[in-house]
Design a protein around this motif. Structure first.
Motif, PDB file in Angstrom:
ATOM      1  N   GLY A   1       0.875  -1.444   0.078  1.00  0.00           N
ATOM      2  CA  GLY A   1       0.022   0.130   0.029  1.00  0.00           C
ATOM      3  C   GLY A   1       0.758   1.157   0.088  1.00  0.00           C
ATOM      4  N   LYS A   2       2.242   1.170  -0.230  1.00  0.00           N
ATOM      5  CA  LYS A   2       2.880   2.327  -0.271  1.00  0.00           C
ATOM      6  C   LYS A   2       2.780   3.114  -1.436  1.00  0.00           C
ATOM      7  CE  LYS A   2       5.555   1.958   3.751  1.00  0.00           C
ATOM      8  NZ  LYS A   2       5.689   3.107   4.671  1.00  0.00           N
ATOM      9  N   ARG A   3       2.786   4.385  -1.446  1.00  0.00           N
ATOM     10  CA  ARG A   3       2.481   5.197  -2.617  1.00  0.00           C
ATOM     11  C   ARG A   3       3.961   5.545  -3.236  1.00  0.00           C
ATOM     12  NH1 ARG A   3      -2.176   8.128  -3.558  1.00  0.00           N
ATOM     13  NH2 ARG A   3      -1.242   8.399  -5.516  1.00  0.00           N
ATOM     14  N   SER A   4       4.197   5.590  -4.296  1.00  0.00           N
ATOM     15  CA  SER A   4       5.346   6.106  -5.079  1.00  0.00           C
ATOM     16  C   SER A   4       4.902   6.946  -6.019  1.00  0.00           C
ATOM     17  CB  SER A   4       6.040   4.792  -5.850  1.00  0.00           C
ATOM     18  OG  SER A   4       7.094   5.431  -6.279  1.00  0.00           O
ATOM     19  N   THR A   5       5.521   8.235  -5.984  1.00  0.00           N
ATOM     20  CA  THR A   5       5.375   9.345  -7.018  1.00  0.00           C
ATOM     21  C   THR A   5       6.676   9.554  -7.710  1.00  0.00           C
ATOM     22  OG1 THR A   5       6.181  11.071  -5.238  1.00  0.00           O
ATOM     23  CG2 THR A   5       3.646  10.337  -5.216  1.00  0.00           C
ATOM     24  N   THR A   6       6.469  10.184  -8.793  1.00  0.00           N
ATOM     25  CA  THR A   6       7.554  10.326  -9.619  1.00  0.00           C
ATOM     26  C   THR A   6       7.736  11.932 -10.087  1.00  0.00           C
ATOM     27  OG1 THR A   6       6.300   9.822 -11.752  1.00  0.00           O
ATOM     28  CG2 THR A   6       7.151   8.083 -10.747  1.00  0.00           C
ATOM     29  N   MET A   7       8.877  12.352 -10.652  1.00  0.00           N
ATOM     30  CA  MET A   7       8.959  13.601 -11.260  1.00  0.00           C
ATOM     31  C   MET A   7       9.961  13.303 -12.391  1.00  0.00           C
ATOM     32  SD  MET A   7      11.092  14.208  -7.842  1.00  0.00           S
ATOM     33  CE  MET A   7      10.268  12.767  -7.240  1.00  0.00           C
ATOM     34  N   ALA A   8       9.776  14.444 -13.425  1.00  0.00           N
ATOM     35  CA  ALA A   8      10.566  14.501 -14.611  1.00  0.00           C
ATOM     36  C   ALA A   8      12.022  14.982 -14.351  1.00  0.00           C
ATOM     37  CB  ALA A   8       9.974  15.591 -15.546  1.00  0.00           C
ATOM     38  N   LEU A   9      12.762  14.450 -15.236  1.00  0.00           N
ATOM     39  CA  LEU A   9      14.168  15.061 -15.118  1.00  0.00           C
ATOM     40  C   LEU A   9      14.360  16.438 -15.425  1.00  0.00           C
ATOM     41  CD1 LEU A   9      15.887  12.006 -17.252  1.00  0.00           C
ATOM     42  CD2 LEU A   9      16.213  12.401 -14.714  1.00  0.00           C
ATOM     43  N   ASN A  10      15.209  17.050 -14.721  1.00  0.00           N
ATOM     44  CA  ASN A  10      15.368  18.514 -15.122  1.00  0.00           C
ATOM     45  C   ASN A  10      16.465  18.901 -16.103  1.00  0.00           C
ATOM     46  OD1 ASN A  10      17.725  18.958 -13.678  1.00  0.00           O
ATOM     47  ND2 ASN A  10      16.562  18.676 -11.954  1.00  0.00           N
ATOM     48  N   SER A  11      16.418  20.014 -16.818  1.00  0.00           N
ATOM     49  CA  SER A  11      17.418  20.293 -17.794  1.00  0.00           C
ATOM     50  C   SER A  11      18.662  20.199 -17.392  1.00  0.00           C
ATOM     51  CB  SER A  11      17.098  21.434 -18.429  1.00  0.00           C
ATOM     52  OG  SER A  11      17.117  22.683 -17.497  1.00  0.00           O
ATOM     53  N   GLU A  12      18.999  20.536 -16.171  1.00  0.00           N
ATOM     54  CA  GLU A  12      20.551  20.613 -15.552  1.00  0.00           C
ATOM     55  C   GLU A  12      20.996  19.293 -15.572  1.00  0.00           C
ATOM     56  OE1 GLU A  12      22.472  23.096 -15.176  1.00  0.00           O
ATOM     57  OE2 GLU A  12      20.751  24.326 -16.117  1.00  0.00           O
ATOM     58  N   GLU A  13      20.078  18.128 -15.045  1.00  0.00           N
ATOM     59  CA  GLU A  13      20.523  16.561 -14.985  1.00  0.00           C
ATOM     60  C   GLU A  13      21.008  16.196 -16.324  1.00  0.00           C
ATOM     61  OE1 GLU A  13      18.540  14.159 -11.684  1.00  0.00           O
ATOM     62  OE2 GLU A  13      16.931  15.632 -12.768  1.00  0.00           O
ATOM     63  N   ILE A  14      20.026  16.527 -17.490  1.00  0.00           N
ATOM     64  CA  ILE A  14      20.375  16.162 -18.616  1.00  0.00           C
ATOM     65  C   ILE A  14      21.703  16.831 -19.338  1.00  0.00           C
ATOM     66  CG2 ILE A  14      19.215  15.975 -20.937  1.00  0.00           C
ATOM     67  CD1 ILE A  14      16.579  15.685 -19.716  1.00  0.00           C
ATOM     68  N   LYS A  15      21.792  18.158 -19.045  1.00  0.00           N
ATOM     69  CA  LYS A  15      22.961  19.050 -19.560  1.00  0.00           C
ATOM     70  C   LYS A  15      24.055  18.357 -19.047  1.00  0.00           C
ATOM     71  CE  LYS A  15      23.251  23.557 -19.603  1.00  0.00           C
ATOM     72  NZ  LYS A  15      23.159  24.909 -19.480  1.00  0.00           N
ATOM     73  N   THR A  16      24.307  17.822 -17.905  1.00  0.00           N
ATOM     74  CA  THR A  16      25.356  17.277 -17.302  1.00  0.00           C
ATOM     75  C   THR A  16      25.800  16.072 -17.901  1.00  0.00           C
ATOM     76  OG1 THR A  16      25.029  18.424 -15.155  1.00  0.00           O
ATOM     77  CG2 THR A  16      26.333  16.498 -15.070  1.00  0.00           C
TER      78      THR A  16
ATOM     79  N   MET B   1      12.832 -10.019 -25.736  1.00  0.00           N
ATOM     80  CA  MET B   1      13.170  -9.840 -24.482  1.00  0.00           C
ATOM     81  C   MET B   1      12.440  -9.598 -23.302  1.00  0.00           C
ATOM     82  SD  MET B   1      15.875  -6.361 -23.222  1.00  0.00           S
ATOM     83  CE  MET B   1      17.035  -6.832 -24.734  1.00  0.00           C
ATOM     84  N   ILE B   2      12.381 -10.157 -22.201  1.00  0.00           N
ATOM     85  CA  ILE B   2      11.431  -9.891 -21.168  1.00  0.00           C
ATOM     86  C   ILE B   2      12.125  -9.222 -19.869  1.00  0.00           C
ATOM     87  CG2 ILE B   2       9.840 -11.004 -19.422  1.00  0.00           C
ATOM     88  CD1 ILE B   2       9.454 -13.144 -21.625  1.00  0.00           C
ATOM     89  N   ASN B   3      11.497  -8.261 -19.318  1.00  0.00           N
ATOM     90  CA  ASN B   3      12.277  -7.523 -18.092  1.00  0.00           C
ATOM     91  C   ASN B   3      11.259  -6.912 -17.291  1.00  0.00           C
ATOM     92  OD1 ASN B   3      14.560  -6.746 -16.809  1.00  0.00           O
ATOM     93  ND2 ASN B   3      14.672  -4.833 -17.392  1.00  0.00           N
ATOM     94  N   PHE B   4      11.525  -6.443 -16.151  1.00  0.00           N
ATOM     95  CA  PHE B   4      10.690  -5.853 -15.163  1.00  0.00           C
ATOM     96  C   PHE B   4      10.273  -4.418 -15.566  1.00  0.00           C
ATOM     97  CE2 PHE B   4      11.992  -8.416 -11.900  1.00  0.00           C
ATOM     98  CZ  PHE B   4      11.105  -8.577 -10.802  1.00  0.00           C
ATOM     99  N   ILE B   5       9.064  -3.968 -15.345  1.00  0.00           N
ATOM    100  CA  ILE B   5       8.684  -2.368 -15.554  1.00  0.00           C
ATOM    101  C   ILE B   5       9.385  -1.870 -14.397  1.00  0.00           C
ATOM    102  CG2 ILE B   5       6.812  -0.925 -15.165  1.00  0.00           C
ATOM    103  CD1 ILE B   5       4.810  -3.128 -16.300  1.00  0.00           C
ATOM    104  N   GLY B   6      10.148  -0.604 -14.466  1.00  0.00           N
ATOM    105  CA  GLY B   6      10.837  -0.081 -13.631  1.00  0.00           C
ATOM    106  C   GLY B   6      10.092   0.638 -12.780  1.00  0.00           C
ATOM    107  N   PRO B   7      10.781   1.219 -11.623  1.00  0.00           N
ATOM    108  CA  PRO B   7       9.938   1.931 -10.428  1.00  0.00           C
ATOM    109  C   PRO B   7       9.377   2.980 -10.807  1.00  0.00           C
ATOM    110  CG  PRO B   7      12.319   2.238 -10.318  1.00  0.00           C
ATOM    111  CD  PRO B   7      12.417   0.973 -11.532  1.00  0.00           C
ATOM    112  N   VAL B   8       9.681   3.829 -12.032  1.00  0.00           N
ATOM    113  CA  VAL B   8       9.163   4.917 -12.420  1.00  0.00           C
ATOM    114  C   VAL B   8       7.619   4.819 -13.029  1.00  0.00           C
ATOM    115  CG1 VAL B   8       9.239   7.047 -13.701  1.00  0.00           C
ATOM    116  CG2 VAL B   8      11.020   6.499 -12.349  1.00  0.00           C
TER     117      VAL B   8
END
Length: 287
Positions: free
Chosen positions: A56-71, A261-268
């Motif tokens: 029953g835990k809730r997991s929330t997500t967020m987009a990558l920001n431009s600085e992370e991608i720029k790096t 190929m078979i794999n897990f759906i990731g956490p996001v």
């Protein structure tokens, strides 16, 4: 002569982590949050992640920001490489917008480099299949410009079909009403969804019973494959490997394809789909 360029992707591709390292593909890990703690892919075993979701835990997500991608982009630019970023669907996240912003800013700083962000309009291993095919093209000798053109022309040929086991999880995510979730659960109704041309997850039908829902993924794929002759498909699952194997068996029998190929759906992605989701992906004439 092949361009000196690198492909960057985010881990919403839901491919095995070794795929990236073995194929010299750069991967940016996307964040998710449980109990006010921020995690990245690999911080927690997926079996533990889905155990928490089941509890029953809730997991929330967020987009990558431009600085992370720029790096990440700049590391490769400094090595003298051009950069192609294949981003998670803009229909599901603002990550592509961040990637496009990062590419625009870096293009001014590195005017002699080619830097491009492409909106995959794909999700989970649909994005993974898109990356897999793009890497195959690169290995065959596609130049940077040729691969950008291929990506923009072929992204809508990646067909995605999902079935979700937990209607209450869809309700908590705002996808269905509580009344529909309760009624559907009592009747054993399983929704079938697909990713449309805008890269959004859209319900297309309801099936009674789990096995029928799994089979409907293959039935729907047969409707869109058309005259293409794909030699590969992918399946991702939210901690239900046996169901994924069942769909793989149906696919191999129906289409005569041996490789998958078979794999897990990731956490996001798994934060939104819940436990028990199975998703099927293949190149097709259309979505």
């Amino acid at each position: 002569m092949q361009d000196n360029y690198v492909i960057i992707a985010d881990d919403n591709c839901d491919l095995p982590y070794e795929f990236y390292s073995q194929n010299d593909i750069a991967m940016i890990k996307m964040p998710y949050c449980i109990d006010d703690n921020i995690y990245r892919a690999g911080d927690m075993p997926l079996s533990e992640f889905y155990k928490l979701i089941r509890e029953g835990k809730r997991s929330t997500t967020m987009a990558l920001n431009s600085e992370e991608i720029k790096t990440e982009m700049e590391k490769h630019l400094k090595d003298g490489k051009n950069v192609l970023y294949l981003a998670f669907s803009s229909g599901l996240s603002a990550t592509y917008e961040s990637g496009a912003r990062a590419a625009g800013e870096l293009s001014k700083e590195y005017p002699d480099r080619k830097i491009k962000a492409v909106d995959s309009l794909c999700a989970s291993m649909g994005e993974g299949l898109f990356l897999f095919m793009a890497h195959r093209k690169k290995q065959e000798g596609a130049s940077f410009d040729e691969l950008v053109e291929w990506a923009e022309n072929n992204r809508l040929n990646v067909a995605h079909y999902f079935t979700v086991d937990d209607l209450m999880h869809l309700h908590r995510g705002g996808r269905v009403s509580k009344t529909s979730a309760i009624a559907g659960s009592m009747l054993g109704i399983k929704p079938v969804l697909y990713v449309d041309n805008d890269g959004k997850l859209i319900p297309i039908g309801k099936v009674r019973g789990r096995k029928q829902a799994l089979a409907s993924l293959v039935d729907n794929m047969e409707k869109v494959v058309g005259g293409t002759k794909p030699d590969y498909f992918m399946i991702s699952h939210a901690d239900c490997a046996d169901d994924a194997e069942y769909v793989a068996g149906l696919m191999k029998k129906r289409f005569g394809i041996k490789d998958c190929m078979i794999n897990f759906i990731g956490p996001v992605v798994g934060s939104h789909t819940g436990v028990g989701t199975v998703a099927l992906f293949m190149m097709a004439e259309h979505r």
